[in-house]
Design a protein around this motif. Structure first.
Motif, mmCIF file in Angstrom:
data_model
loop_
_atom_site.group_PDB
_atom_site.id
_atom_site.type_symbol
_atom_site.label_atom_id
_atom_site.label_comp_id
_atom_site.label_asym_id
_atom_site.label_seq_id
_atom_site.Cartn_x
_atom_site.Cartn_y
_atom_site.Cartn_z
ATOM 1 N N THR A 104 47.377 37.898 31.352
ATOM 2 C CA THR A 104 48.012 37.922 30.032
ATOM 3 C C THR A 104 48.933 39.126 29.889
ATOM 4 O OG1 THR A 104 46.143 36.761 29.021
ATOM 5 C CG2 THR A 104 47.596 38.016 27.548
ATOM 6 N N LYS A 105 48.437 40.311 30.231
ATOM 7 C CA LYS A 105 49.222 41.536 30.061
ATOM 8 C C LYS A 105 50.460 41.563 30.948
ATOM 9 C CE LYS A 105 45.502 44.634 28.556
ATOM 10 N NZ LYS A 105 44.758 45.903 28.848
ATOM 11 N N LEU A 106 50.354 40.972 32.146
ATOM 12 C CA LEU A 106 51.490 40.989 33.069
ATOM 13 C C LEU A 106 52.330 39.713 32.985
ATOM 14 C CD1 LEU A 106 49.845 42.552 36.266
ATOM 15 C CD2 LEU A 106 51.016 43.697 34.372
ATOM 16 N N ALA A 107 51.960 38.828 32.037
ATOM 17 C CA ALA A 107 52.700 37.581 31.818
ATOM 18 C C ALA A 107 52.828 36.772 33.106
ATOM 19 C CB ALA A 107 54.083 37.876 31.227
ATOM 20 N N LEU A 108 51.706 36.606 33.793
ATOM 21 C CA LEU A 108 51.682 35.880 35.053
ATOM 22 C C LEU A 108 50.971 34.545 34.868
ATOM 23 C CD1 LEU A 108 50.729 38.861 37.378
ATOM 24 C CD2 LEU A 108 52.984 37.799 37.149
ATOM 25 N N PRO A 109 51.446 33.492 35.548
ATOM 26 C CA PRO A 109 50.876 32.159 35.313
ATOM 27 C C PRO A 109 49.539 31.913 35.986
ATOM 28 C CG PRO A 109 52.621 32.036 36.949
ATOM 29 C CD PRO A 109 52.629 33.440 36.419
ATOM 30 N N ASP A 110 49.302 32.561 37.118
ATOM 31 C CA ASP A 110 48.069 32.256 37.850
ATOM 32 C C ASP A 110 47.721 33.391 38.807
ATOM 33 O OD1 ASP A 110 49.814 31.939 40.060
ATOM 34 O OD2 ASP A 110 50.011 29.802 39.651
ATOM 35 N N ARG A 111 46.608 33.202 39.495
ATOM 36 C CA ARG A 111 46.095 34.218 40.414
ATOM 37 C C ARG A 111 47.054 34.477 41.585
ATOM 38 N NH1 ARG A 111 40.504 35.308 40.495
ATOM 39 N NH2 ARG A 111 39.822 36.658 42.218
ATOM 40 N N ALA A 112 47.672 33.412 42.100
ATOM 41 C CA ALA A 112 48.601 33.564 43.222
ATOM 42 C C ALA A 112 49.772 34.468 42.844
ATOM 43 C CB ALA A 112 49.108 32.201 43.672
ATOM 44 N N ALA A 122 49.690 36.743 40.590
ATOM 45 C CA ALA A 122 49.152 38.094 40.431
ATOM 46 C C ALA A 122 49.058 38.803 41.777
ATOM 47 C CB ALA A 122 47.780 38.034 39.761
ATOM 48 N N ILE A 123 48.655 38.062 42.812
ATOM 49 C CA ILE A 123 48.552 38.650 44.151
ATOM 50 C C ILE A 123 49.916 39.115 44.641
ATOM 51 C CG2 ILE A 123 48.062 38.117 46.575
ATOM 52 C CD1 ILE A 123 45.813 36.272 45.584
ATOM 53 N N ILE A 124 50.920 38.273 44.462
ATOM 54 C CA ILE A 124 52.280 38.622 44.910
ATOM 55 C C ILE A 124 52.787 39.855 44.166
ATOM 56 C CG2 ILE A 124 54.677 37.856 44.967
ATOM 57 C CD1 ILE A 124 53.584 34.985 45.327
ATOM 58 N N ARG A 125 52.621 39.851 42.833
ATOM 59 C CA ARG A 125 53.112 40.975 42.019
ATOM 60 C C ARG A 125 52.365 42.263 42.385
ATOM 61 N NH1 ARG A 125 54.658 41.707 36.570
ATOM 62 N NH2 ARG A 125 55.416 43.863 36.422
#
Length: 212
Positions: free
Chosen positions: A190-198, A200-203
Motif C-alpha cells: 500500500t505505502k509503495l503503491a505496488l500491485p503485488d509481491r513480484a 515489491a521484489i523488483i522494486r
C-alpha cells in the motif's frame, strides 16, 4: 519484593520455573500464563518482571513483549527461550526486552537475570551477547536508508521478501506471527503503491534490498 509473571506455553517448564522463583528470597510469582491473551490479562502495573518465552502457540513472545512494554514502560521483560540465533535476540531487544537467557541457563543464572533486569540492567547470555551487539551496531551504521516511508519492521520484512522468503519463513526468522507478517506485507504494498509481491521484489532489489 520482586513481583514476577511467568509466560510459557510448556506447562512442565513453566511450573518448574514458578517453583524455582518462589523458592528465592525477595521474589514472588504472582501469576503465570500460557498464551498472549493470558499474559495481557495477568500483567498489570504491580508486576515488576515478566519471564517470556518467544513461542506461545500461534502467538509471538516478541509481539507480546512489545505490547506489554508499550503499555507499561516500567515493566522489565526477561526472555527465556531455546533460540539463540541473532534474529531472535535482536528482535527481542528491539521489542523492549531487558534480558535474554537460554532455557539451559542454571538456576543461579536465572536468579541473577531476574534481579538484574528488575534493577534496570540489561542481561544477555554470554553465547549471544557479542553477536547481538554487533548486529545492532551494524543496523545503525547504514549509509542510506531505502524507503523512508516504511517502518523499520516493514523494511525488514520487505528485505526478506526480496530475498525470496515466503511469509511462513519470514515469521519464523523474525519471530512474528504469520498474520502479522501478512499485515506488514500488505502495508508495504500500500505505502509503495505496488500491485503485488513480484513488483515489491523488483522494486526492493532496485533499491539494494534482498542482498547478502
Amino acid at each position: 519484593m520482586i513481583r514476577v509473571v511467568v509466560v510459557d506455553d510448556h506447562p512442565v517448564f513453566r511450573l518448574g520455573m514458578v517453583a524455582l522463583l518462589d523458592s528465592l528470597d525477595g521474589i514472588e510469582v504472582v501469576a503465570q500464563a500460557a498464551s498472549a491473551q493470558e499474559a495481557h490479562e495477568a500483567v498489570g502495573e504491580s508486576v515488576d518482571v515478566v519471564l517470556m518465552d518467544l513461542h506461545l502457540g500461534d502467538d509471538s513472545g516478541v509481539e507480546v513483549t512489545r505490547d506489554l512494554v508499550r503499555r507499561l514502560p516500567l515493566l522489565r521483560v526477561l526472555v527465556i527461550t531455546m533460540r539463540e540465533d541473532d534474529e531472535s535476540v535482536v528482535a527481542s531487544v528491539r521489542a523492549g526486552a531487558s534480558g535474554y537467557l537460554l532455557k539451559g541457563a542454571s538456576p543461579d543464572e536465572v536468579e541473577r537475570g531476574v534481579r538484574a533486569v528488575a534493577n534496570g540492567e540489561m542481561i544477555l547470555g554470554p553465547k549471544v551477547a557479542a553477536r547481538a551487539m554487533a548486529t545492532l551496531t551494524a543496523g545503525r551504521t547504514a549509509v542510506r536508508l531505502p524507503f523512508p516511508e516504511l517502518s523499520d519492521r516493514e523494511r525488514e520484512v520487505l528485505d526478506l521478501v526480496a530475498r525470496g522468503f515466503d511469509n511462513t519463513q519470514i515469521s519464523r526468522r523474525l519471530v512474528l506471527s504469520p498474520k502479522t507478517v501478512r499485515n506488514h506485507v500488505s502495508n508495504v504494498l500500500t505505502k509503495l503503491a505496488l500491485p503485488d509481491r513480484a513488483a515489491a521484489i523488483i522494486r526492493a532489489r532496485d533499491e539494494g534490498l534482498g542482498r547478502d
